[in-house]
Design an enzyme around this catalytic site. Structure first.
Site, short mmCIF file in Angstrom:
data_model
loop_
_atom_site.label_atom_id
_atom_site.label_comp_id
_atom_site.label_asym_id
_atom_site.label_seq_id
_atom_site.Cartn_x
_atom_site.Cartn_y
_atom_site.Cartn_z
N SER A 1 38.50 11.89 15.01
CA SER A 1 38.23 11.25 16.29
C SER A 1 39.40 11.45 17.26
O SER A 1 39.75 12.57 17.58
CB SER A 1 37.88 9.79 16.03
OG SER A 1 37.32 9.20 17.17
N ASP B 1 26.13 11.46 16.61
CA ASP B 1 27.39 10.80 16.94
C ASP B 1 27.39 10.43 18.43
O ASP B 1 27.43 11.30 19.28
CB ASP B 1 28.55 11.78 16.62
CG ASP B 1 29.91 11.13 16.76
OD1 ASP B 1 30.03 10.12 17.47
OD2 ASP B 1 30.86 11.64 16.13
N HIS C 1 29.26 8.66 13.99
CA HIS C 1 30.68 8.92 14.16
C HIS C 1 31.49 8.77 12.87
O HIS C 1 32.66 9.12 12.82
CB HIS C 1 31.22 7.98 15.25
CG HIS C 1 32.56 8.39 15.77
ND1 HIS C 1 32.78 9.62 16.37
CD2 HIS C 1 33.76 7.75 15.79
CE1 HIS C 1 34.06 9.71 16.73
NE2 HIS C 1 34.66 8.59 16.39
C1 MLT Z 1 39.05 9.52 22.12
O1 MLT Z 1 39.32 8.67 22.93
O2 MLT Z 1 39.89 10.29 21.65
C2 MLT Z 1 37.64 9.61 21.68
O3 MLT Z 1 36.84 8.83 22.51
C3 MLT Z 1 37.45 9.20 20.27
C4 MLT Z 1 38.08 7.89 19.94
O4 MLT Z 1 37.66 6.85 20.44
O5 MLT Z 1 39.02 7.87 19.16
#
Ligand code: MLT
Length: 196
Positions: free
Chosen positions: A102, A151, A182
């Protein structure tokens, strides 16, 4: 600048660079490292941006909307940190495999977007395109992308776009799909292990 981290010496010259998701820490992905390559050195890093107390690797303006200026600064910080850590712990900075989930996958993708040889290979779990309209400097880096067909946070098009931008730059990209959302699954980690 030294980032908060944990280092464990392994038995080979490969180092796994672990980059957690939003709200995680330097220890989060240790179980993944154990599965992917239990003999490698491990460098788990904590992002030094806080969003309501949750560590991240760079700021965002809203969910899925990145603060691009901050992303660029933090990417450089992480790159420099890898070089410093390699000196400190005597590992080969040319044999680093990034594993990110992520937000951690997004900063790892940003490393690929900014530096030709920041890492030897990268495993990106549920990434997005870190920056649009960017010439990607990497050439032969191997990249494994695991994404979820359902996701909501990192939609399938993001993984597809990222894969094609990296491929156009010359990277060797494998795109692996789960039918899930996700969440980081055991099966995608096993697939990453087989790929590596
Ligand atoms: C980010 O902000 O990098 C993406 O939205 C994924 C997350 O929430 O970590």
């Amino acid at each position: 600048m030294m980032l908060k981290h944990t280092f464990k010496k392994g038995r080979t010259d490969r180092t796994l660079l672990l980059l957690h998701g939003t709200g995680g820490n330097e220890f989060d992905l240790l179980p993944l490292a154990e599965i992917v390559d239990k003999d490698a050195n491990i460098l788990g890093v904590r992002g030094n941006v806080l969003e309501n107390g949750m560590p991240r690797f760079f700021r965002r303006l809203a969910e899925g909307v990145f603060d691009e200026k901050d992303l660029i600064v933090r990417t450089k910080e992480l790159y420099t940190f890898i070089q410093e850590a390699a000196e400190l712990y005597h590992f080969d900075a040319k044999k680093v495999v990034a594993i990110g989930y992520s937000n951690g996958a997004n900063i790892a993708a940003s490393l690929l977007f900014h530096y030709d040889q920041a890492v030897e290979a990268a495993i990106l779990h549920h990434p997005m395109v870190p920056l649009r309209n960017k010439v990607v400097p990497i050439q032969h880096t191997r990249v494994f992308i695991a994404a979820g067909k359902n996701d909501p946070m990192c939609p399938p098009e993001e993984a597809e776009d990222l894969a094609s931008m990296l491929e156009q730059a010359g990277a060797d990209v494998t795109l692996y799909w789960e039918q899930n959302g996700h969440q980081l699954t055991r099966t995608e980690v096993e697939a990453a292990k087989d790929w590596l």
